[in-house]
Design an enzyme around this catalytic site. Sequence first.
Site, PDB file in Angstrom:
ATOM      1  N   THR A 179       0.847  -1.198   0.000  1.00 28.34           N
ATOM      2  CA  THR A 179       0.000   0.000   0.000  1.00 28.34           C
ATOM      3  C   THR A 179       0.883   1.249   0.000  1.00 28.34           C
ATOM      4  O   THR A 179       1.898   1.274   0.689  1.00 28.34           O
ATOM      5  CB  THR A 179      -0.832   0.007   1.300  1.00 28.34           C
ATOM      6  OG1 THR A 179      -1.549  -1.214   1.382  1.00 28.34           O
ATOM      7  CG2 THR A 179      -1.759   1.180   1.386  1.00 28.34           C
ATOM      8  N   ARG A 185     -13.667  -8.329  -1.477  1.00 26.73           N
ATOM      9  CA  ARG A 185     -12.872  -8.137  -0.255  1.00 26.73           C
ATOM     10  C   ARG A 185     -12.397  -6.687  -0.157  1.00 26.73           C
ATOM     11  O   ARG A 185     -11.902  -6.109  -1.120  1.00 26.73           O
ATOM     12  CB  ARG A 185     -11.683  -9.087  -0.266  1.00 26.73           C
ATOM     13  CG  ARG A 185     -10.762  -8.988   0.962  1.00 26.73           C
ATOM     14  CD  ARG A 185      -9.586  -8.076   0.743  1.00 26.73           C
ATOM     15  NE  ARG A 185      -8.581  -8.174   1.801  1.00 26.73           N
ATOM     16  CZ  ARG A 185      -7.540  -7.360   1.900  1.00 26.73           C
ATOM     17  NH1 ARG A 185      -7.347  -6.399   1.010  1.00 26.73           N
ATOM     18  NH2 ARG A 185      -6.671  -7.494   2.877  1.00 26.73           N
ATOM     19  N   GLY A 223      -9.868  -4.281   2.304  1.00 25.85           N
ATOM     20  CA  GLY A 223      -8.854  -4.378   3.362  1.00 25.85           C
ATOM     21  C   GLY A 223      -8.917  -3.201   4.310  1.00 25.85           C
ATOM     22  O   GLY A 223      -9.936  -2.531   4.454  1.00 25.85           O
ATOM     23  N   THR A 234       0.481  -0.784   6.409  1.00 27.00           N
ATOM     24  CA  THR A 234       0.630  -1.528   5.170  1.00 27.00           C
ATOM     25  C   THR A 234       0.781  -2.997   5.548  1.00 27.00           C
ATOM     26  O   THR A 234       1.127  -3.323   6.675  1.00 27.00           O
ATOM     27  CB  THR A 234       1.840  -1.018   4.365  1.00 27.00           C
ATOM     28  OG1 THR A 234       1.947  -1.773   3.153  1.00 27.00           O
ATOM     29  CG2 THR A 234       3.139  -1.136   5.131  1.00 27.00           C
ATOM     30  N   GLY A 235       0.492  -3.868   4.605  1.00 26.19           N
ATOM     31  CA  GLY A 235       0.583  -5.289   4.903  1.00 26.19           C
ATOM     32  C   GLY A 235      -0.783  -5.929   4.965  1.00 26.19           C
ATOM     33  O   GLY A 235      -1.743  -5.417   4.383  1.00 26.19           O
ATOM     34  N   GLY A 264      -4.148  -6.577   5.570  1.00 28.28           N
ATOM     35  CA  GLY A 264      -5.160  -5.656   6.061  1.00 28.28           C
ATOM     36  C   GLY A 264      -6.044  -6.220   7.151  1.00 28.28           C
ATOM     37  O   GLY A 264      -6.475  -5.487   8.050  1.00 28.28           O
TER      38      GLY A 264
HETATM   39  N1  GLY Z   1      -3.091  -3.252   3.399  1.00 27.49           N
HETATM   40  C1  GLY Z   1      -3.703  -3.481   2.162  1.00 27.49           C
HETATM   41  C2  GLY Z   1      -4.686  -4.551   2.145  1.00 27.49           C
HETATM   42  O1  GLY Z   1      -4.610  -5.501   2.914  1.00 27.49           O
HETATM   43  O2  GLY Z   1      -5.586  -4.481   1.337  1.00 27.49           O
END
Ligand code: GLY
Length: 284
Positions: free
Chosen positions: A145, A173, A175, A196-197, A199
């Site tokens: 992200t 989906r 996040g 970030t990572g 979600g």
């Molecule tokens: N952090 C971005 C997601 O999981 O969509």
Amino acid sequence: MSTWDHGMTANTVGFELLKKGSPALDAVEKGVMEVESDPNVRTVGIGGYPDREGKVTLDACIMDGDGACGAVAFLQGIKNPISVARKVMQDTPHIMLVGNGAKQFALQNGFKEEELLTDASKNDYKEWLKTSNYKPLINIENHDTISTLAIDEKGKMAGACTTSGAAWKMHGRVGDSPIIGAGLFIDGEVGGACATGLGEEVIRTAGSAMVVEMMRNGKTPQEACKAIVQRIIDRQKNPHDVQVGFMAMDMNGQTGAYSVQKGFTYAVKNDTIEELTEARYQIK
Ligand code: GLY
């Protein structure tokens, strides 16, 4: 400051605006737009990895220190979701629009519909279909992200967060990135944080809001990011399978970042510094 290597690009564009006296909101929006518009960045905007039905669906939010915020989620066919999020913030009585409603709002406000699935993404999708194996690759598919936090010359803070979400996610989906308090949170009395990572783990911990609260209660940005990462790790059966990173800045411009494991980079720029740093991490 901005997440990941592509944060250098966002910082260059955003800082140029700050130097001309533009508000932090403009700096963060235009900074991340540059990354959304780059088809070679495979985790944001055009060129982002599609979901398991081959559709590119985008999530984004924007917020300032006075609590103004806007978001879009599950938006298709519009390259710059961050600008749609800003429009939601400024021109509607709502905070978040999703799916077809978000797209309709974007088209009514002059945004152009575009094909976001590039040839590279089509090829990757065809490859993925051969196994249809959903096991997110750490630091690649879960997930780079772009988030930016900025303070302008009037001392106001704003933040922006935008993503194509986890690669090969289920259709529909959403996040953490468009969720105020999860992917991004700003409080003009304290500072801001973004994530970030993976979600789902960020949402479960109300990650960014929690980082800001920890800062309010006296932790430095670095200590607060580390504490929320530890909280996420403590919930995991297999923390090695998870990557989440947080980045934070207080109203004095003091920064911090921390991630579950190696690989999360963030970029910082001010009048004297322009650098890309690997965040400290917990699992060695
Ligand atoms: N952090 C971005 C997601 O999981 O969509």
